[in-house]
Design a protein around this motif. Sequence first.
Motif, PDB file in Angstrom:
ATOM      1  N   THR A  81       0.846  -1.189   0.000  1.00 34.92           N
ATOM      2  CA  THR A  81       0.000   0.000   0.000  1.00 34.92           C
ATOM      3  C   THR A  81       0.881   1.238   0.000  1.00 34.92           C
ATOM      4  OG1 THR A  81      -1.812   1.166   1.117  1.00 34.92           O
ATOM      5  CG2 THR A  81      -0.220   0.094   2.536  1.00 34.92           C
ATOM      6  N   SER A  84       1.069   6.316   3.431  1.00 38.96           N
ATOM      7  CA  SER A  84       0.137   6.984   4.346  1.00 38.96           C
ATOM      8  C   SER A  84      -0.759   6.024   5.119  1.00 38.96           C
ATOM      9  CB  SER A  84      -0.771   7.943   3.573  1.00 38.96           C
ATOM     10  OG  SER A  84      -0.005   8.834   2.830  1.00 38.96           O
ATOM     11  N   ALA A 155      -8.733   5.450  -0.687  1.00 43.10           N
ATOM     12  CA  ALA A 155      -8.083   6.512  -1.474  1.00 43.10           C
ATOM     13  C   ALA A 155      -8.428   6.397  -2.962  1.00 43.10           C
ATOM     14  CB  ALA A 155      -6.565   6.459  -1.292  1.00 43.10           C
ATOM     15  N   GLN A 156      -8.464   5.144  -3.461  1.00 45.03           N
ATOM     16  CA  GLN A 156      -8.661   4.930  -4.906  1.00 45.03           C
ATOM     17  C   GLN A 156     -10.072   4.443  -5.217  1.00 45.03           C
ATOM     18  OE1 GLN A 156      -5.721   1.910  -5.705  1.00 45.03           O
ATOM     19  NE2 GLN A 156      -4.035   3.153  -4.968  1.00 45.03           N
ATOM     20  N   LYS A 182      -6.147  10.588  -9.122  1.00 41.02           N
ATOM     21  CA  LYS A 182      -7.350   9.797  -8.851  1.00 41.02           C
ATOM     22  C   LYS A 182      -8.442  10.058  -9.902  1.00 41.02           C
ATOM     23  CE  LYS A 182      -5.449   8.132  -5.121  1.00 41.02           C
ATOM     24  NZ  LYS A 182      -4.086   8.649  -5.274  1.00 41.02           N
ATOM     25  N   GLY A 189      -6.264  16.723  -2.026  1.00 39.64           N
ATOM     26  CA  GLY A 189      -7.561  16.819  -1.338  1.00 39.64           C
ATOM     27  C   GLY A 189      -7.983  15.453  -0.845  1.00 39.64           C
TER      28      GLY A 189
HETATM   29  C1  LIG Z   1      -3.931   3.576  -0.880  1.00 38.14           C
HETATM   30  C2  LIG Z   1      -3.560   5.010  -0.650  1.00 38.14           C
HETATM   31  N1  LIG Z   1      -3.753   5.553   0.556  1.00 38.14           N
HETATM   32  C3  LIG Z   1      -3.470   6.851   0.794  1.00 38.14           C
HETATM   33  C4  LIG Z   1      -2.958   7.669  -0.178  1.00 38.14           C
HETATM   34  C5  LIG Z   1      -2.636   9.103   0.134  1.00 38.14           C
HETATM   35  O1  LIG Z   1      -3.476   9.994  -0.531  1.00 38.14           O
HETATM   36  P1  LIG Z   1      -3.187  11.565  -0.519  1.00 38.14           P
HETATM   37  O2  LIG Z   1      -2.140  11.822  -1.536  1.00 38.14           O
HETATM   38  O3  LIG Z   1      -4.509  12.201  -0.878  1.00 38.14           O
HETATM   39  O4  LIG Z   1      -2.771  11.928   0.862  1.00 38.14           O
HETATM   40  C6  LIG Z   1      -2.737   7.147  -1.456  1.00 38.14           C
HETATM   41  C7  LIG Z   1      -2.181   8.011  -2.510  1.00 38.14           C
HETATM   42  O5  LIG Z   1      -2.107   7.712  -3.651  1.00 38.14           O
HETATM   43  C8  LIG Z   1      -3.053   5.788  -1.706  1.00 38.14           C
HETATM   44  O6  LIG Z   1      -2.849   5.222  -2.912  1.00 38.14           O
END
Ligand SMILES: Cc1ncc(COP(=O)(O)O)c(C=O)c1O
Length: 375
Positions: A81, A84, A155-156, A182, A189
């Motif tokens: 993953t 984050s 997120a996706q 996305k 955001g």
């Molecule tokens: C599975 C996943 N979680 C979290 C995130 C973090 O998203 P963000 O860039 O909006 O903080 C991403 C970013 O691509 C992600 O693919």
Amino acid sequence: MIDFNRPHLTGNELKYIQQAVVENLKISGNGEFTKKCQHFFEERYGFKKCLLTTSCTDALEMAAILCDIQPGDEVIVPSYTFVSSALAFVRAGAKIVFADSMERNPNIDAEKIEDLITPRTKVIVPVHYAGVACDMDRIMEIADRHGLFVVEDAAQAIDSYYKGRPLGSIGHFAAFSFHETKNIIAGEGGLLVINDERFIRRAEIIWEKGTNRAEFFRGEVNKYGWCDTGSSFLPSEIIAAFLWAQLEELDAIQSKRKKLWNQYFELLKPLADKGAFCLPEIPDYATNNAHMFYLVNHSIEERSALIKLLKANDVQAVFHYLSLHSSPYYHERHDGRELPNCDRFADCLVRLPLFYDLCMDTVGNICDVIDNFRV
Ligand SMILES: Cc1ncc(COP(=O)(O)O)c(C=O)c1O
């Protein structure tokens, strides 16, 4: 060069930003466009309460605060993953217990979660990779039995479903991303979904720098002040106005992306049937929101050769996550368990260009290049 991703503009972004900034003169957060966007998700998907955030990472950090993560608490996260999914909990002091993917699907293997639970476990974080659902009934059943929180990393996963239920509506909390890669974008955001009503009031306070300002603006209290921990998690109206222009076009965007995805699938299936590589498998319980088209090669060498061939033909194809359990930041803290499925996806998965403004013919040309791939 055919880019891997190109952000799509619907055409109303500047109009709504102008409306927020010049006409409404409301540029900071939690104004008309923020409310419109939050309401959209609550109405369309039945999410209990939505709060826009400046990123999905921020939404996950808010979820970690709401789950009251304390140093030493354990959080089960797939190793395949984005950083984050784990980092948001590590910042609050959690120990991450990494889980492996399924054999034929990068999502967390729900059947192996129970072995990872200890008395310190507090949260499970299913990540719906490529917008395809994890086995949520199984995960919720395990969480209920052990008294754990479930935070969906969606997120996706906008506009995607598990057994007819929208992703993001099943866990106690969920986090979405509107990063420019996305399906629906706002530059940077995110969105925090709070499905467990007990946490709505606290979530609003954490969102507004630890204050009850949201209650004050609704006229529920006559002054506001510092009540709790928190941060500046809410985005400005400029971001929300941009996002609103995108959300209005959600159905058109989804329909075009699905056509492109299906075109890739149809054209590459004969090669996959001959064993050249594996294509994504969508389980019966899941829908496909066409966030990503990927294929899985047999080895890292084969994948590198394919990426090189595509590049030589002006096509930008990219690999994806590196295993978090062996990352420079975490491998010393990892308990040493091997996670072979995760490592295989890290080595062998390659993503092909997929964005709204891509032409069907171009998908055909990309598949022709792949057709000529011989190792
Ligand atoms: C599975 C996943 N979680 C979290 C995130 C973090 O998203 P963000 O860039 O909006 O903080 C991403 C970013 O691509 C992600 O693919």
